[in-house]
Design a protein around this motif. Sequence first.
Motif, PDB file in Angstrom:
ATOM      1  N   VAL A  48     -18.393 -10.350  34.378  1.00  0.00           N
ATOM      2  CA  VAL A  48     -19.878 -10.174  35.579  1.00  0.00           C
ATOM      3  C   VAL A  48     -20.482  -9.187  35.444  1.00  0.00           C
ATOM      4  O   VAL A  48     -20.369  -8.484  36.483  1.00  0.00           O
ATOM      5  CB  VAL A  48     -19.413 -11.110  36.607  1.00  0.00           C
ATOM      6  CG1 VAL A  48     -20.643 -11.383  37.457  1.00  0.00           C
ATOM      7  CG2 VAL A  48     -18.378 -12.297  36.568  1.00  0.00           C
ATOM      8  N   GLY A  49     -21.240  -8.703  34.514  1.00  0.00           N
ATOM      9  CA  GLY A  49     -22.246  -7.540  34.734  1.00  0.00           C
ATOM     10  C   GLY A  49     -21.306  -6.361  34.302  1.00  0.00           C
ATOM     11  O   GLY A  49     -22.070  -5.289  34.055  1.00  0.00           O
ATOM     12  N   TYR A  50     -20.233  -6.248  34.058  1.00  0.00           N
ATOM     13  CA  TYR A  50     -19.576  -5.135  33.231  1.00  0.00           C
ATOM     14  C   TYR A  50     -19.518  -5.281  31.681  1.00  0.00           C
ATOM     15  O   TYR A  50     -19.116  -6.426  31.122  1.00  0.00           O
ATOM     16  CB  TYR A  50     -18.198  -4.973  33.888  1.00  0.00           C
ATOM     17  CG  TYR A  50     -17.964  -4.723  35.249  1.00  0.00           C
ATOM     18  CD1 TYR A  50     -18.278  -3.172  35.879  1.00  0.00           C
ATOM     19  CD2 TYR A  50     -18.274  -5.459  36.357  1.00  0.00           C
ATOM     20  CE1 TYR A  50     -18.227  -2.813  37.033  1.00  0.00           C
ATOM     21  CE2 TYR A  50     -18.157  -5.301  37.734  1.00  0.00           C
ATOM     22  CZ  TYR A  50     -18.114  -3.895  38.347  1.00  0.00           C
ATOM     23  OH  TYR A  50     -18.187  -3.464  39.375  1.00  0.00           O
ATOM     24  N   THR A  51     -19.471  -4.336  30.916  1.00  0.00           N
ATOM     25  CA  THR A  51     -19.055  -4.355  29.605  1.00  0.00           C
ATOM     26  C   THR A  51     -17.713  -4.019  29.465  1.00  0.00           C
ATOM     27  O   THR A  51     -17.268  -2.819  29.348  1.00  0.00           O
ATOM     28  CB  THR A  51     -19.978  -3.297  28.695  1.00  0.00           C
ATOM     29  OG1 THR A  51     -21.402  -3.454  29.008  1.00  0.00           O
ATOM     30  CG2 THR A  51     -19.615  -3.485  27.273  1.00  0.00           C
ATOM     31  N   CYS A  52     -16.936  -4.963  29.630  1.00  0.00           N
ATOM     32  CA  CYS A  52     -15.333  -4.739  29.494  1.00  0.00           C
ATOM     33  C   CYS A  52     -14.902  -4.707  27.998  1.00  0.00           C
ATOM     34  O   CYS A  52     -14.000  -3.937  27.866  1.00  0.00           O
ATOM     35  CB  CYS A  52     -14.664  -6.063  30.396  1.00  0.00           C
ATOM     36  SG  CYS A  52     -14.867  -5.936  31.830  1.00  0.00           S
ATOM     37  N   VAL A  53     -15.256  -5.714  27.175  1.00  0.00           N
ATOM     38  CA  VAL A  53     -14.649  -5.745  26.101  1.00  0.00           C
ATOM     39  C   VAL A  53     -15.902  -5.562  24.686  1.00  0.00           C
ATOM     40  O   VAL A  53     -16.705  -6.524  24.782  1.00  0.00           O
ATOM     41  CB  VAL A  53     -13.980  -6.860  25.793  1.00  0.00           C
ATOM     42  CG1 VAL A  53     -13.289  -7.007  24.417  1.00  0.00           C
ATOM     43  CG2 VAL A  53     -12.666  -7.025  26.892  1.00  0.00           C
ATOM     44  N   GLU A  54     -15.473  -4.633  23.858  1.00  0.00           N
ATOM     45  CA  GLU A  54     -16.347  -4.831  22.845  1.00  0.00           C
ATOM     46  C   GLU A  54     -15.817  -5.725  21.587  1.00  0.00           C
ATOM     47  O   GLU A  54     -14.707  -5.975  21.667  1.00  0.00           O
ATOM     48  CB  GLU A  54     -16.511  -3.282  22.429  1.00  0.00           C
ATOM     49  CG  GLU A  54     -16.720  -2.212  23.116  1.00  0.00           C
ATOM     50  CD  GLU A  54     -18.407  -2.261  23.580  1.00  0.00           C
ATOM     51  OE1 GLU A  54     -19.028  -2.793  22.776  1.00  0.00           O
ATOM     52  OE2 GLU A  54     -18.512  -1.855  24.567  1.00  0.00           O
TER      53      GLU A  54
ATOM     54  N   LYS B 128     -11.583  -8.993  37.556  1.00  0.00           N
ATOM     55  CA  LYS B 128     -12.330 -10.157  37.440  1.00  0.00           C
ATOM     56  C   LYS B 128     -11.704 -11.582  37.098  1.00  0.00           C
ATOM     57  O   LYS B 128     -12.141 -12.703  37.457  1.00  0.00           O
ATOM     58  CB  LYS B 128     -13.390  -9.724  36.444  1.00  0.00           C
ATOM     59  CG  LYS B 128     -14.227  -8.600  36.862  1.00  0.00           C
ATOM     60  CD  LYS B 128     -15.137  -9.074  38.131  1.00  0.00           C
ATOM     61  CE  LYS B 128     -15.939  -7.671  38.466  1.00  0.00           C
ATOM     62  NZ  LYS B 128     -16.732  -8.098  39.856  1.00  0.00           N
ATOM     63  N   LEU B 129     -10.714 -11.449  36.321  1.00  0.00           N
ATOM     64  CA  LEU B 129     -10.105 -12.574  35.839  1.00  0.00           C
ATOM     65  C   LEU B 129      -9.345 -13.261  36.864  1.00  0.00           C
ATOM     66  O   LEU B 129      -9.292 -14.386  37.129  1.00  0.00           O
ATOM     67  CB  LEU B 129      -8.767 -12.143  34.667  1.00  0.00           C
ATOM     68  CG  LEU B 129      -7.858 -13.315  34.276  1.00  0.00           C
ATOM     69  CD1 LEU B 129      -8.708 -14.426  33.603  1.00  0.00           C
ATOM     70  CD2 LEU B 129      -6.915 -12.632  33.576  1.00  0.00           C
ATOM     71  N   PHE B 130      -8.704 -12.556  37.771  1.00  0.00           N
ATOM     72  CA  PHE B 130      -8.045 -13.108  39.208  1.00  0.00           C
ATOM     73  C   PHE B 130      -8.839 -13.684  40.034  1.00  0.00           C
ATOM     74  O   PHE B 130      -8.466 -14.502  40.863  1.00  0.00           O
ATOM     75  CB  PHE B 130      -7.079 -11.966  39.683  1.00  0.00           C
ATOM     76  CG  PHE B 130      -5.779 -12.004  38.912  1.00  0.00           C
ATOM     77  CD1 PHE B 130      -4.487 -12.785  39.560  1.00  0.00           C
ATOM     78  CD2 PHE B 130      -5.485 -11.184  37.955  1.00  0.00           C
ATOM     79  CE1 PHE B 130      -3.464 -12.565  38.830  1.00  0.00           C
ATOM     80  CE2 PHE B 130      -4.232 -11.132  37.362  1.00  0.00           C
ATOM     81  CZ  PHE B 130      -3.136 -11.881  37.897  1.00  0.00           C
ATOM     82  N   VAL B 131     -10.277 -13.126  40.005  1.00  0.00           N
ATOM     83  CA  VAL B 131     -11.228 -13.983  40.961  1.00  0.00           C
ATOM     84  C   VAL B 131     -11.402 -15.114  40.630  1.00  0.00           C
ATOM     85  O   VAL B 131     -11.655 -16.175  41.234  1.00  0.00           O
ATOM     86  CB  VAL B 131     -12.533 -12.958  40.916  1.00  0.00           C
ATOM     87  CG1 VAL B 131     -13.593 -13.839  41.591  1.00  0.00           C
ATOM     88  CG2 VAL B 131     -12.454 -11.726  41.628  1.00  0.00           C
ATOM     89  N   ILE B 132     -11.678 -15.457  39.280  1.00  0.00           N
ATOM     90  CA  ILE B 132     -11.819 -16.692  38.608  1.00  0.00           C
ATOM     91  C   ILE B 132     -10.698 -17.396  38.751  1.00  0.00           C
ATOM     92  O   ILE B 132     -10.835 -18.713  39.123  1.00  0.00           O
ATOM     93  CB  ILE B 132     -12.191 -16.542  36.985  1.00  0.00           C
ATOM     94  CG1 ILE B 132     -13.394 -16.012  36.898  1.00  0.00           C
ATOM     95  CG2 ILE B 132     -12.081 -18.098  36.334  1.00  0.00           C
ATOM     96  CD1 ILE B 132     -13.659 -15.753  35.326  1.00  0.00           C
ATOM     97  N   LEU B 133      -9.293 -17.053  38.605  1.00  0.00           N
ATOM     98  CA  LEU B 133      -8.026 -17.892  38.643  1.00  0.00           C
ATOM     99  C   LEU B 133      -7.950 -18.461  40.289  1.00  0.00           C
ATOM    100  O   LEU B 133      -7.572 -19.453  40.305  1.00  0.00           O
ATOM    101  CB  LEU B 133      -6.735 -16.910  38.618  1.00  0.00           C
ATOM    102  CG  LEU B 133      -6.657 -16.557  36.951  1.00  0.00           C
ATOM    103  CD1 LEU B 133      -5.501 -15.765  36.849  1.00  0.00           C
ATOM    104  CD2 LEU B 133      -6.618 -17.832  36.001  1.00  0.00           C
ATOM    105  N   ASP B 134      -8.773 -17.564  41.168  1.00  0.00           N
ATOM    106  CA  ASP B 134      -8.487 -17.803  42.645  1.00  0.00           C
ATOM    107  C   ASP B 134      -9.259 -19.171  42.846  1.00  0.00           C
ATOM    108  O   ASP B 134      -8.684 -20.117  43.528  1.00  0.00           O
ATOM    109  CB  ASP B 134      -9.303 -16.703  43.239  1.00  0.00           C
ATOM    110  CG  ASP B 134      -9.293 -17.126  44.787  1.00  0.00           C
ATOM    111  OD1 ASP B 134      -8.383 -17.945  45.229  1.00  0.00           O
ATOM    112  OD2 ASP B 134      -9.938 -16.450  45.623  1.00  0.00           O
ATOM    113  N   ARG B 135     -10.476 -19.455  42.091  1.00  0.00           N
ATOM    114  CA  ARG B 135     -11.109 -20.584  42.213  1.00  0.00           C
ATOM    115  C   ARG B 135     -10.442 -21.624  41.371  1.00  0.00           C
ATOM    116  O   ARG B 135     -10.335 -22.905  42.090  1.00  0.00           O
ATOM    117  CB  ARG B 135     -12.361 -20.333  41.731  1.00  0.00           C
ATOM    118  CG  ARG B 135     -13.490 -19.312  42.381  1.00  0.00           C
ATOM    119  CD  ARG B 135     -15.032 -19.649  41.971  1.00  0.00           C
ATOM    120  NE  ARG B 135     -15.069 -18.899  40.681  1.00  0.00           N
ATOM    121  CZ  ARG B 135     -15.526 -17.835  40.274  1.00  0.00           C
ATOM    122  NH1 ARG B 135     -15.633 -17.048  41.093  1.00  0.00           N
ATOM    123  NH2 ARG B 135     -15.529 -17.507  38.866  1.00  0.00           N
TER     124      ARG B 135
END
Length: 282
Positions: free
Chosen positions: A40-46, A184-191
Amino acid sequence: MSFEIQDLPDVIRVIILLNLRKGTYIKKTVLKKRIDKVCVGYTCVEMNELNEAINEMASEGLITENKDRIKLTPKGLRLGKEWQSLLLKKEPIMEIVAGLVDGSITGLVVILSAVIANLSASVTIFAALLTLSAVAITNFSSFLLGGITEDMADIMTLQTLISYSLSDNPDKKERNKSLILIKKLFVILDREIHRSNIYASIIVGITTFAAGSIPIVAYLTLDEFYPFNIILSLGIVAIVVGIFLVRYRSKKSRVNWKITLIETLTIIIIATVASLILGVIA
């Protein structure tokens, strides 16, 4: 692949396992977009980091590649299911067991009470609806509130442990990427966990009401065929408990069905007798 998450490729592999649930092929570019949505807005993975994780998973026999598409192998699907069970709490084992047990006990108590007290059909129906509704609604609310609270506490603990493990990575850039991605993954897991708990609560409520109402309906419908109606209704309870509940518990707990049967019958007998005694005292 171990369950321990120590670096960025480990985080990426977990996300891949969670995204490729059905064992169907998916394009790498589509998978990359899904990972980007997690950031979500961050370039985490190339893309090269994603390819590195995919190559490692392929070497471990977790995925197969077909040009620019990948899918999980049977081994990968099993491992993915374990991660889903750990992170998403999607399999409502406790809810089904609780629903079958509570519903069976409630139905059994209502039937035995009707027989012992010689209750009329109308009174039995009223008592059954009142009792089953109360138990089902109580189970629904308890599992919804308690389940969310417990699962969120577990997931926060897991996030803390994973973040602590990732913080040991000497590569600062990769470490920061990993921590952002896991956050960010755990934010999605929360939902997802909230959604899963709603489904689970509905399941326990419906299972409770169904497990209790079926034998009661059989008892009331065949009232003119006394005592066959009692035998049939008790037989339905026995089938629910002896086949569905015991088999389900034995399969999930991987315990011999005989041990599970003894445990289940003991609990149900004690609970039923206690309920009848309390009813007599009251």
